[in-house]
Design a protein around this motif. Structure first.
Motif, PDB file in Angstrom:
ATOM      1  N   TYR A  49     -61.777 -29.162 -54.354  1.00  0.00           N
ATOM      2  CA  TYR A  49     -62.068 -30.186 -53.893  1.00  0.00           C
ATOM      3  C   TYR A  49     -62.997 -29.955 -52.501  1.00  0.00           C
ATOM      4  CZ  TYR A  49     -59.178 -33.395 -56.574  1.00  0.00           C
ATOM      5  OH  TYR A  49     -58.379 -33.850 -57.723  1.00  0.00           O
ATOM      6  N   ALA A  50     -62.640 -29.075 -51.782  1.00  0.00           N
ATOM      7  CA  ALA A  50     -63.640 -28.719 -50.465  1.00  0.00           C
ATOM      8  C   ALA A  50     -64.886 -28.602 -50.767  1.00  0.00           C
ATOM      9  CB  ALA A  50     -62.994 -27.391 -49.819  1.00  0.00           C
ATOM     10  N   ALA A  51     -65.242 -28.024 -51.887  1.00  0.00           N
ATOM     11  CA  ALA A  51     -66.607 -27.492 -52.499  1.00  0.00           C
ATOM     12  C   ALA A  51     -67.301 -28.952 -52.749  1.00  0.00           C
ATOM     13  CB  ALA A  51     -66.566 -26.593 -53.443  1.00  0.00           C
ATOM     14  N   ALA A  52     -66.469 -29.704 -53.633  1.00  0.00           N
ATOM     15  CA  ALA A  52     -67.293 -31.021 -53.840  1.00  0.00           C
ATOM     16  C   ALA A  52     -67.381 -32.040 -52.584  1.00  0.00           C
ATOM     17  CB  ALA A  52     -66.005 -31.748 -54.707  1.00  0.00           C
ATOM     18  N   ARG A  53     -66.456 -31.806 -51.797  1.00  0.00           N
ATOM     19  CA  ARG A  53     -66.732 -32.560 -50.384  1.00  0.00           C
ATOM     20  C   ARG A  53     -67.893 -32.337 -49.530  1.00  0.00           C
ATOM     21  NH1 ARG A  53     -60.857 -31.738 -49.812  1.00  0.00           N
ATOM     22  NH2 ARG A  53     -60.005 -33.807 -50.415  1.00  0.00           N
TER      23      ARG A  53
ATOM     24  N   ALA B 177     -82.030 -36.348 -55.619  1.00  0.00           N
ATOM     25  CA  ALA B 177     -81.415 -37.581 -55.438  1.00  0.00           C
ATOM     26  C   ALA B 177     -80.860 -37.739 -54.069  1.00  0.00           C
ATOM     27  CB  ALA B 177     -80.080 -37.619 -56.491  1.00  0.00           C
ATOM     28  N   THR B 178     -80.871 -38.668 -53.298  1.00  0.00           N
ATOM     29  CA  THR B 178     -80.234 -38.938 -51.964  1.00  0.00           C
ATOM     30  C   THR B 178     -79.224 -39.876 -51.674  1.00  0.00           C
ATOM     31  OG1 THR B 178     -81.948 -40.533 -51.364  1.00  0.00           O
ATOM     32  CG2 THR B 178     -82.437 -38.080 -50.716  1.00  0.00           C
ATOM     33  N   THR B 179     -79.244 -40.917 -52.962  1.00  0.00           N
ATOM     34  CA  THR B 179     -78.220 -41.784 -52.981  1.00  0.00           C
ATOM     35  C   THR B 179     -77.476 -41.850 -54.323  1.00  0.00           C
ATOM     36  OG1 THR B 179     -79.377 -43.311 -51.415  1.00  0.00           O
ATOM     37  CG2 THR B 179     -77.866 -44.271 -52.667  1.00  0.00           C
ATOM     38  N   LEU B 180     -76.142 -41.851 -54.464  1.00  0.00           N
ATOM     39  CA  LEU B 180     -75.701 -41.807 -55.617  1.00  0.00           C
ATOM     40  C   LEU B 180     -74.474 -42.874 -55.586  1.00  0.00           C
ATOM     41  CD1 LEU B 180     -74.552 -37.841 -55.620  1.00  0.00           C
ATOM     42  CD2 LEU B 180     -76.698 -39.130 -56.690  1.00  0.00           C
TER      43      LEU B 180
ATOM     44  N   VAL C 144     -68.979 -31.472 -59.851  1.00  0.00           N
ATOM     45  CA  VAL C 144     -69.769 -30.545 -59.125  1.00  0.00           C
ATOM     46  C   VAL C 144     -71.045 -30.101 -59.862  1.00  0.00           C
ATOM     47  CG1 VAL C 144     -69.868 -28.086 -58.142  1.00  0.00           C
ATOM     48  CG2 VAL C 144     -67.813 -29.580 -57.600  1.00  0.00           C
ATOM     49  N   MET C 145     -71.081 -29.932 -61.158  1.00  0.00           N
ATOM     50  CA  MET C 145     -72.336 -29.863 -62.026  1.00  0.00           C
ATOM     51  C   MET C 145     -73.150 -30.959 -61.863  1.00  0.00           C
ATOM     52  SD  MET C 145     -72.284 -29.172 -66.196  1.00  0.00           S
ATOM     53  CE  MET C 145     -71.905 -31.104 -66.455  1.00  0.00           C
ATOM     54  N   ALA C 146     -72.659 -31.937 -61.878  1.00  0.00           N
ATOM     55  CA  ALA C 146     -73.380 -33.170 -61.996  1.00  0.00           C
ATOM     56  C   ALA C 146     -74.087 -33.479 -60.221  1.00  0.00           C
ATOM     57  CB  ALA C 146     -72.835 -34.430 -62.187  1.00  0.00           C
ATOM     58  N   LEU C 147     -73.399 -33.189 -59.433  1.00  0.00           N
ATOM     59  CA  LEU C 147     -73.981 -33.338 -58.182  1.00  0.00           C
ATOM     60  C   LEU C 147     -75.047 -32.014 -57.836  1.00  0.00           C
ATOM     61  CD1 LEU C 147     -70.735 -33.936 -55.993  1.00  0.00           C
ATOM     62  CD2 LEU C 147     -72.445 -35.465 -56.436  1.00  0.00           C
ATOM     63  N   ASN C 148     -74.900 -30.949 -58.469  1.00  0.00           N
ATOM     64  CA  ASN C 148     -75.821 -29.910 -58.170  1.00  0.00           C
ATOM     65  C   ASN C 148     -76.979 -30.299 -58.964  1.00  0.00           C
ATOM     66  OD1 ASN C 148     -74.818 -28.090 -56.272  1.00  0.00           O
ATOM     67  ND2 ASN C 148     -73.472 -27.107 -58.137  1.00  0.00           N
ATOM     68  N   GLU C 149     -77.132 -30.833 -60.183  1.00  0.00           N
ATOM     69  CA  GLU C 149     -77.960 -31.549 -60.620  1.00  0.00           C
ATOM     70  C   GLU C 149     -78.928 -32.378 -60.143  1.00  0.00           C
ATOM     71  OE1 GLU C 149     -80.746 -31.174 -63.696  1.00  0.00           O
ATOM     72  OE2 GLU C 149     -79.561 -29.815 -63.228  1.00  0.00           O
TER      73      GLU C 149
ATOM     74  N   SER D 297     -73.762 -33.828 -48.624  1.00  0.00           N
ATOM     75  CA  SER D 297     -75.139 -33.370 -48.410  1.00  0.00           C
ATOM     76  C   SER D 297     -75.962 -34.295 -49.073  1.00  0.00           C
ATOM     77  CB  SER D 297     -75.586 -32.122 -49.499  1.00  0.00           C
ATOM     78  OG  SER D 297     -75.294 -32.445 -50.740  1.00  0.00           O
ATOM     79  N   PHE D 298     -75.466 -35.554 -49.559  1.00  0.00           N
ATOM     80  CA  PHE D 298     -76.246 -36.715 -50.015  1.00  0.00           C
ATOM     81  C   PHE D 298     -76.213 -37.875 -48.584  1.00  0.00           C
ATOM     82  CE2 PHE D 298     -75.068 -34.790 -53.770  1.00  0.00           C
ATOM     83  CZ  PHE D 298     -76.302 -34.609 -54.346  1.00  0.00           C
ATOM     84  N   GLY D 299     -77.299 -38.695 -48.734  1.00  0.00           N
ATOM     85  CA  GLY D 299     -77.371 -39.613 -47.770  1.00  0.00           C
ATOM     86  C   GLY D 299     -76.240 -40.525 -47.811  1.00  0.00           C
TER      87      GLY D 299
END
Length: 163
Positions: free
Chosen positions: A101-105, A70-73, A59-64, A110-112
């Motif tokens: 898990y729900a928050a991570a999903r 970023a749009t593609t990971l 979650v920390m990495a996704l927020n950053e 939110s990314f393409g």
């Protein structure tokens, strides 16, 4: 626009709980499409288990990544449980982790485009070092000190099952 998909950001994430459960450290390395590296290392103010720390690091990495545009990971984790839960190979989740898990999903959606892949621990060393450093812990030794210098046994395939 030439129709090409945007280049992917690469994320390596790892979490650590010392002891398990205990204080949690989060570590991640983000690599931008141009090769620029961003290291993240953070201790949490709560206690939890390794699985909670793994999710926290993601979650920390996704927020950053989102904050950096970023749009593609391409996400790598050494937590098979995390990859199975978020990658669609749904196993029953521990109930107290379901909200994480729900928050991570939600973040992943939110990314393409996102690819999530399990990797062995030895290929996720930098993120592990960052997670442990957040707690003031040294890196894990790659080989237990008592085994250094001894020849390594070759792994044998298990015998075929009868039948």
């Amino acid at each position: 626009m030439d129709g090409l998909a945007p280049a992917a950001w690469v994320i390596h994430c790892d979490g650590s709980a010392i002891p398990n459960p205990g204080r949690m450290g989060l570590g991640a390395v983000l690599v931008a499409p141009d090769g620029t590296r961003h290291a993240l290392s953070q201790a949490t103010h709560t206690t939890g288990c390794n699985n909670e720390a793994e999710l926290g690091a993601l979650v920390m990495a996704l927020n950053e990544a989102r904050a950096r545009g970023a749009t593609t990971l391409q996400v790598y984790s050494d937590s098979s449980i995390l990859v199975e839960q978020l990658g669609g190979l749904a196993r029953p989740c521990v109930e107290r982790l379901e909200s994480l898990y729900a928050a991570a999903r939600v973040l992943l959606e939110s990314f393409g485009e996102v690819q999530l892949q399990w990797i062995p621990r030895h290929r996720n060393g930098e993120a592990d070092v960052l997670a442990r450093a957040a707690l003031g812990a040294p890196p894990k030794p790659s080989v237990h000190p008592s085994l250094r210098g001894l020849p390594r046994k070759k792994r044998r395939s298990p015998p075929p099952l009868p039948g």
